[in-house]
Design an enzyme around this catalytic site. Structure first.
Site, mmCIF file in Angstrom:
data_model
loop_
_atom_site.group_PDB
_atom_site.id
_atom_site.type_symbol
_atom_site.label_atom_id
_atom_site.label_comp_id
_atom_site.label_asym_id
_atom_site.label_seq_id
_atom_site.Cartn_x
_atom_site.Cartn_y
_atom_site.Cartn_z
ATOM 1 N N HIS A 81 0.921 -1.370 -0.057
ATOM 2 C CA HIS A 81 -0.120 -0.165 0.018
ATOM 3 C C HIS A 81 0.782 1.270 0.223
ATOM 4 C CE1 HIS A 81 -2.925 3.027 1.429
ATOM 5 N NE2 HIS A 81 -2.107 3.413 2.381
ATOM 6 N N ASP A 104 7.324 23.232 -24.990
ATOM 7 C CA ASP A 104 7.176 21.723 -24.474
ATOM 8 C C ASP A 104 8.210 21.682 -23.469
ATOM 9 O OD1 ASP A 104 7.147 18.959 -24.136
ATOM 10 O OD2 ASP A 104 6.127 19.213 -26.139
ATOM 11 N N TRP A 107 7.311 -0.655 4.104
ATOM 12 C CA TRP A 107 8.077 0.088 2.834
ATOM 13 C C TRP A 107 9.277 0.819 3.196
ATOM 14 C CZ3 TRP A 107 9.062 5.476 1.723
ATOM 15 C CH2 TRP A 107 8.898 6.341 2.988
ATOM 16 N N SER A 115 13.608 6.795 -13.405
ATOM 17 C CA SER A 115 12.603 7.733 -14.012
ATOM 18 C C SER A 115 12.360 8.967 -13.322
ATOM 19 C CB SER A 115 11.213 6.677 -14.070
ATOM 20 O OG SER A 115 10.331 7.693 -14.029
ATOM 21 N N SER A 116 12.449 8.946 -11.989
ATOM 22 C CA SER A 116 12.365 10.185 -11.254
ATOM 23 C C SER A 116 13.440 11.121 -11.454
ATOM 24 C CB SER A 116 12.312 9.911 -9.829
ATOM 25 O OG SER A 116 11.228 9.101 -9.482
ATOM 26 N N HIS A 153 13.434 11.354 4.549
ATOM 27 C CA HIS A 153 12.910 12.526 4.864
ATOM 28 C C HIS A 153 12.734 13.789 3.734
ATOM 29 C CE1 HIS A 153 10.727 15.477 7.194
ATOM 30 N NE2 HIS A 153 11.547 16.546 6.616
ATOM 31 N N GLU A 207 12.124 12.808 0.724
ATOM 32 C CA GLU A 207 11.317 12.492 -0.011
ATOM 33 C C GLU A 207 9.602 12.768 0.208
ATOM 34 O OE1 GLU A 207 10.624 10.379 -2.616
ATOM 35 O OE2 GLU A 207 8.737 9.694 -2.461
ATOM 36 N N TYR A 257 9.187 15.491 1.617
ATOM 37 C CA TYR A 257 8.926 16.716 1.071
ATOM 38 C C TYR A 257 8.698 16.757 -0.312
ATOM 39 C CZ TYR A 257 9.057 18.785 5.617
ATOM 40 O OH TYR A 257 8.460 18.994 6.762
ATOM 41 N N SER A 302 -0.775 27.493 -3.639
ATOM 42 C CA SER A 302 -0.423 28.864 -3.694
ATOM 43 C C SER A 302 -0.913 29.477 -5.021
ATOM 44 C CB SER A 302 1.250 28.989 -3.584
ATOM 45 O OG SER A 302 1.641 28.405 -2.373
ATOM 46 N N HIS A 321 15.176 11.768 12.747
ATOM 47 C CA HIS A 321 13.675 11.989 13.735
ATOM 48 C C HIS A 321 13.025 10.886 13.534
ATOM 49 C CE1 HIS A 321 12.010 14.841 10.326
ATOM 50 N NE2 HIS A 321 11.594 13.628 10.106
ATOM 51 N N HIS A 322 13.424 10.064 12.453
ATOM 52 C CA HIS A 322 12.669 8.717 12.239
ATOM 53 C C HIS A 322 13.276 7.637 13.004
ATOM 54 C CE1 HIS A 322 10.119 10.262 8.995
ATOM 55 N NE2 HIS A 322 11.199 11.231 8.844
ATOM 56 N N THR A 382 7.669 26.415 7.605
ATOM 57 C CA THR A 382 6.015 25.615 7.450
ATOM 58 C C THR A 382 4.961 26.663 7.794
ATOM 59 O OG1 THR A 382 7.142 23.588 7.616
ATOM 60 C CG2 THR A 382 4.728 23.683 7.536
ATOM 61 N N LYS A 396 4.129 29.523 5.603
ATOM 62 C CA LYS A 396 3.357 29.188 4.550
ATOM 63 C C LYS A 396 1.992 29.269 4.967
ATOM 64 C CE LYS A 396 4.816 27.197 1.122
ATOM 65 N NZ LYS A 396 5.616 28.218 0.564
ATOM 66 N N ARG A 405 1.626 0.678 15.373
ATOM 67 C CA ARG A 405 1.262 0.449 13.955
ATOM 68 C C ARG A 405 1.646 -0.849 13.528
ATOM 69 N NH1 ARG A 405 5.943 4.204 10.912
ATOM 70 N NH2 ARG A 405 4.880 3.622 9.031
HETATM 71 C C1 HEM Z 1 5.813 20.451 10.289
HETATM 72 C C2 HEM Z 1 6.442 19.540 9.259
HETATM 73 C C3 HEM Z 1 6.963 18.011 9.722
HETATM 74 C C4 HEM Z 1 7.621 17.484 11.160
HETATM 75 C C5 HEM Z 1 8.148 18.337 12.060
HETATM 76 C C6 HEM Z 1 7.517 16.191 10.816
HETATM 77 C C7 HEM Z 1 8.039 15.194 11.947
HETATM 78 C C8 HEM Z 1 8.036 13.755 11.640
HETATM 79 C C9 HEM Z 1 8.515 13.149 12.617
HETATM 80 C C10 HEM Z 1 9.465 13.340 13.855
HETATM 81 C C11 HEM Z 1 8.181 11.790 12.197
HETATM 82 C C12 HEM Z 1 8.891 10.304 12.840
HETATM 83 C C13 HEM Z 1 7.717 9.796 13.696
HETATM 84 C C14 HEM Z 1 8.139 8.564 14.191
HETATM 85 O O1 HEM Z 1 8.366 7.564 13.434
HETATM 86 O O2 HEM Z 1 8.315 8.561 15.433
HETATM 87 C C15 HEM Z 1 7.537 11.614 11.038
HETATM 88 C C16 HEM Z 1 7.185 10.700 10.492
HETATM 89 C C17 HEM Z 1 6.508 10.932 9.016
HETATM 90 N N1 HEM Z 1 6.380 12.112 8.592
HETATM 91 FE FE1 HEM Z 1 6.452 13.904 9.216
HETATM 92 N N2 HEM Z 1 7.017 15.673 9.597
HETATM 93 C C18 HEM Z 1 6.543 16.879 9.139
HETATM 94 C C19 HEM Z 1 5.821 17.077 7.736
HETATM 95 C C20 HEM Z 1 5.638 15.957 6.980
HETATM 96 C C21 HEM Z 1 5.263 16.233 5.617
HETATM 97 C C22 HEM Z 1 4.989 17.357 4.939
HETATM 98 C C23 HEM Z 1 5.064 14.911 5.147
HETATM 99 C C24 HEM Z 1 4.716 14.264 3.914
HETATM 100 C C25 HEM Z 1 3.909 14.831 2.932
HETATM 101 C C26 HEM Z 1 5.593 13.972 6.222
HETATM 102 C C27 HEM Z 1 5.458 12.477 6.218
HETATM 103 C C28 HEM Z 1 6.009 11.519 7.074
HETATM 104 C C29 HEM Z 1 5.911 10.294 6.965
HETATM 105 C C30 HEM Z 1 5.331 9.511 5.781
HETATM 106 C C31 HEM Z 1 6.497 9.877 8.162
HETATM 107 C C32 HEM Z 1 6.524 8.326 8.597
HETATM 108 C C33 HEM Z 1 7.336 7.456 7.862
HETATM 109 C C34 HEM Z 1 7.481 6.145 8.482
HETATM 110 O O3 HEM Z 1 7.770 5.660 9.550
HETATM 111 O O4 HEM Z 1 6.704 5.193 7.722
HETATM 112 N N3 HEM Z 1 5.760 14.734 7.428
HETATM 113 N N4 HEM Z 1 7.327 13.145 10.754
HETATM 114 CU CU LIG Z 2 10.830 13.121 8.309
#
Ligand code: HEM
Ligand SMILES: [Cu+2]
Ligand SMILES: [Cu+2]
Lengths: 337, 547
Positions: free
Chosen positions: B80, B109, B151, B178-179, B262, B264, B266, B277, B311-312, B337, B340, B459
């Site tokens: 997924h 183009d 994933w 591709s990307s 990370h 990614e 963004y 915007s 932070h992950h 952020t 914005k 999870r």
């Molecule tokens: C204010 C901005 C953001 C902050 C401070 C932030 C912070 C974090 C942190 C600390 C985690 C890790 C959490 C953990 O696993 O314990 C996390 C996970 C995640 N964040 Fe954010 N995030 C932000 C914005 C975003 C944005 C804009 C996206 C995507 C469009 C995003 C997508 C994700 C994803 C996909 C994960 C989980 C990845 C995984 O473990 O599978 N985050 N974020």
């Molecule tokens: Cu992150």
């Protein structure tokens, strides 16, 4: 709801709701024949069935009854836990939550006002300004100050948590697919702790057994980890195969168990009690089925328990004499949510 | 294209479209055709990934296992995520870039049309390879199914997978190629092909966002490729990069993965910032507030995204100093952020707003993305993350930023530009229904997941204690409702493209719309801006260079 779920699962036979009596939405739900569902085969068919059940489930929601088991349901928030650290973590969580809520109310409130007042249908005429340097500066500096206010207590707590010195005892925790190994490093006691039998039977696909009928479903083990109260216990955490994560929410932290790496953490629980948790890092098919139970005993009881573990023969003799039940999982688990 | 200026005016009469399916689509070099193919593929993948989500929510609807074995459940969560990230969200944004970037900067183009063809046509093969093991298992009972290690592909677990590991890695390599090619193309187009007068600081924010995103892509896709290649050799060729028993380190994989991962996330949100915007000023009939600040905010978010990856990994056992550094750096991202979000609200303030479907989705984006930003900020606080990490709280966080963030913005963009693409107005009533149903259900789906996570539900588990039953039921009901609501979207798009009786769209589809794309006829001619347009500032959304 709990009762409804319980009956629906426990019933092994009887007509499916599509042929039986249909007294009302609640009992339709209860009469669902799971065996029948599984025999339909194919994942796709099962999904179809879930859709069919959606309507009755939504109705059943309206008939919610408090569950018989003493489980806290509809829980919303983090536990404050049972240690100084866990309470500090909880306090930080609540602080940042409230800061976010206040900012959210301000921002979304401003949006709501804008959406209400500045709509074309109310005759609003658009202004033409497109910047305001003062506002930009203020809205950069104020958030920075708020962040500093959040980072400060977080740093304090983190420093406190990182201090594993002066522990009074050390326990080695090893994650395995899919059970936990515990070793009391200072004495030669070690054992494996895995999912309790009744949970394991019930969780099988199509078991026909109801999770509501199982005490601490999926949160109970055959042999809990026993630690003394009022003692700084250090955990050294590692793994024998893939990565796991040892997590008991009431203690306030989780720590990954990684093969080839030894992590350490500590806890100090004042009050005796039983605290439950789960593996938190995906570790394969039975990742959801390797819970953690920590039983905190008063110091003297713990000493007796440890002695008994060190000398099983003596323990057996003692158990034969003593009339009180052996306080391991079997006795401790019931009565817990 | 040897059109002279007058031919350019009425060229929709004789488009010189290649004839025949193979010539038009397989050999496609036209940015609009390629954009369409990306968007269609993204929509298909959105439904493929969506079906998997339905299996997940179906299984989690009640405690106890009812539908699938745990192993298959893990395959569902893994696939997924891979399908939605690499198959739906990223290609959708690339499709939008293909369609809109040339039209927004006055270029005929993309700069590298043949490479463009190649970047698209790799994708269907990549996804065939990715989905093959799972499909063989589900439909024919062959093999062990797809990857099940998440994933994030963390070793050693991911290496326990069977041959599907090789399929996944090969697919990731292809998607990466591709990307990267797509990103190079976008950078080359934006830097070289702007019409005279389209200064960098007059470009639409969507174009800016994509320019920066493209640099992020080029920087991090090779990192992912490196990480998965090491996995591949660990699995099949006896190396031990990530195996402690051979002197390697499983945590090193996580560092490399998240150095990609990370940025990614963004990559998936910066183009969304761009879309929103564009849309909010249009429907507020007021210029974007703080254009320059918006551009700088995107750039600083992109920079910061490289120094926050750990932070992950707060719970893997990083030393105190490291934890503190990554906590502070992550918290810093909240500043740009926040800028914005504030600026979007200021754009609405004292505007003259109307609420057509694109605006509804954009407003939904601002509110719900911000909710995801709040939980992101909470997750950045290390001691609290020790509790949140790997629970449903994280699941709620990233679905708010990805579904109600990235996906909502893609839908907003589709409604916003669809009349320009098809030449017809879509069914506005249905569009509003789509928005309201999606919004109600998506919140039913994801908001309770915050509660579940805080209450202690990890999870990636197929079954749970009865204490979590109630919110899971609510979440599943929301999930099915959200899934079904998306059929409305598919219908609206199909209807708008096919239904001849719909009202013809004006050239400037929306009253407040500014930008070069609106100076073209609707539908946009097959070849647009064959001669560079003469740009007057009043055509542009952001001509106010001083700010
Ligand atoms: C204010 C901005 C953001 C902050 C401070 C932030 C912070 C974090 C942190 C600390 C985690 C890790 C959490 C953990 O696993 O314990 C996390 C996970 C995640 N964040 Fe954010 N995030 C932000 C914005 C975003 C944005 C804009 C996206 C995507 C469009 C995003 C997508 C994700 C994803 C996909 C994960 C989980 C990845 C995984 O473990 O599978 N985050 N974020
Ligand atoms: Cu992150
Ligand atoms: Cu696990």
């Amino acid at each position: 709801m709990g009762v409804l779920l319980a009956r629906g699962r426990a019933r092994r036979s009887g007509n499916g709701w599509w042929v039986g009596r249909v007294p009302g939405p609640a009992s339709r739900y209860m009469d669902l024949n799971w065996r029948r569902v599984f025999r339909m085969g194919g994942v796709m068919k099962r999904i179809g069935t879930i859709y069919l059940r959606l309507a009755s489930a939504a109705l059943a929601l309206g008939f919610s009854l408090p569950s018989l088991a003493a489980v806290e349901r509809w829980k919303l928030n983090m536990t404050p836990g049972v240690t100084e650290v866990s309470r500090q973590v909880y306090d930080i969580h609540m602080t940042i939550l409230w800061i976010c809520i206040v900012i959210g109310v301000l921002v979304f409130g401003a949006m709501a006002v804008a959406i209400f007042r500045f709509r074309k249908s109310r005759g609003a005429v658009a202004a033409t300004w497109s910047h305001n340097d003062k506002a930009e500066v203020v809205l950069t500096i104020v958030p920075v100050l708020i962040l500093v206010a959040m980072a400060w207590p977080a740093t304090q707590v983190l420093i406190h948590m990182a201090d594993t010195r002066n522990a009074e005892m050390t326990i080695e925790v090893t994650g395995y697919q899919w059970k936990w190994g515990y070793r009391y490093v200072d004495s030669d006691v070690s054992f494996i702790s895995s999912l309790a039998r009744n949970s394991d039977d019930t969780r099988q696909l199509g078991s026909g057994l109801s999770p509501d009928q199982v005490k601490s479903y999926l949160l109970d083990v055959d042999r809990p980890l026993v630690i003394p109260a009022d003692t700084k216990v250090r955990f050294v955490i590692t793994s024998g195969d893939v990565i796991h994560s040892w997590w008991v929410p009431a203690l306030g932290w989780k720590q990954d168990a990684i093969p080839g790496i030894i992590n350490d953490q500590w806890t100090l629980v004042k009050e005796p009690g039983i605290y439950r948790g789960q593996c938190a890092e995906l570790c394969g098919k039975d990742h959801g089925f390797m819970p953690i139970v920590v039983e905190v005993k008063p110091k003297t009881e713990f000493a007796q328990w440890l002695a008994a573990q060190q000398n099983p023969d003596a323990a057996a003799a003692a158990a034969a004499i003593a009339t009180t039940a052996e306080p391991v999982a079997a006795a401790a688990a019931p009565g817990q949510g | 294209m040897a059109h002279d200026a007058s031919a350019h005016r009425d060229e929709h009469g004789h488009d010189h479209k290649p004839h025949g399916f193979v010539n038009r689509w397989l050999y496609a070099t036209n940015h609009k055709d390629i954009g369409t193919m990306y968007l269609v593929m993204a929509l298909v993948m959105f439904f493929v990934g969506g079906l998997m989500a339905m299996v997940i929510r179906g299984e989690l609807m009640y405690p106890g296992l009812q539908l699938v074995e745990p192993e298959f459940f893990n395959q569902m969560t893994t696939m997924h995520a891979l399908v939605m990230i690499f198959g739906a969200v990223m290609p959708a944004f690339v499709g939008l870039a293909n369609w809109m970037v040339p039209m927004m900067i006055g270029a005929p183009d993309m700069a590298l049309p043949r490479m463009n063809n190649w970047s698209f046509w790799i994708m269907p093969f990549a996804f065939t390879v990715l989905l093959l093991p799972l499909a063989l298992k589900v439909f024919f009972g062959i093999g062990a199914g797809g990857p099940a290690g998440g994933w994030t592909l963390y070793p050693p677990l991911s290496l326990q997978g069977g041959d599907s590991v090789a399929f996944t890695i090969f697919a990731v390599h292809m998607m990466g190629i591709s990307s990267i090619m797509g990103a190079i193309n976008i950078i080359a187009t934006i830097l070289n092909m702007r019409a005279p007068g389209m200064d960098l600081l007059k470009m639409p924010v969507f174009v800016w966002a994509w320019l920066i995103t493209a640099f992020l892509l080029i920087a991090v896709m090779p990192v992912l490729a490196g990480a998965v290649t090491m996995l591949l050799t660990d699995k099949f060729f006896g190396t031990t990069f990530f195996s402690a028993s051979g002197g390697g380190d499983p945590v090193m994989f996580q560092h490399i993965f998240w150095f990609f991962g990370h940025p990614e996330v963004y990559i998936m949100i910066l183009p969304a910032f761009g879309v929103v915007s564009e849309i909010i000023p249009t429907f507020a009939r007021k210029p974007l507030f703080g254009y320059k600040a918006m551009v700088y905010a995107i750039a600083s978010i992109a920079f910061l995204s490289f120094i926050v990856w750990a932070h992950h990994m707060f719970t893997v056992g990083i030393p105190l100093g490291g934890e503190l550094f990554f906590m502070y750096a992550t918290m810093l991202i909240a500043v740009p952020t926040g800028i914005k979000v504030f600026n979007w609200v200021f754009t609405m303030w004292r505007g003259s707003m109307t609420f057509e479907t694109p605006m509804l989705f954009a407003l939904g984006f601002v509110i719900m993305f911000t909710i995801g930003g709040f939980s992101g900020l909470m997750l950045a606080i290390v001691p609290a993350d020790f509790q949140y990490h790997d629970t449903y709280f994280v699941v709620a966080h990233f679905h708010y930023v990805l579904v109600t963030g990235a996906v909502f913005s893609i839908m907003a963009a589709t409604y916003y530009w669809l009349p320009k693409w098809s030449g017809r107005m879509y069914n506005e009533t249905l569009g509003k229904w789509h928005f309201w149903l999606s919004t109600v259900f998506v919140n039913l789906l994801f908001f309770p997941q915050h509660f579940l996570g805080l209450a202690g539900m990890p999870r990636r588990i197929p079954d749970y204690n009865v204490a979590f039953a109630d919110w899971n039921l609510v979440s599943s009901i929301g999930g099915f409702g959200f899934g079904l609501s998306q059929l409305i979207f598919a219908y609206i798009v199909w209807d708008c493209v096919r239904n001849q009786s719909l009202a013809k769209a004006a050239d400037r589809v929306w009253e407040g719309a500014r930008g070069l794309e609106w100076t073209l006829p609707s539908p946009a001619p097959y070849h647009s801006f064959a001669t560079p347009p003469v740009i007057e500032d009043r055509m542009l959304a952001h001509a106010d260079v001083a700010h």
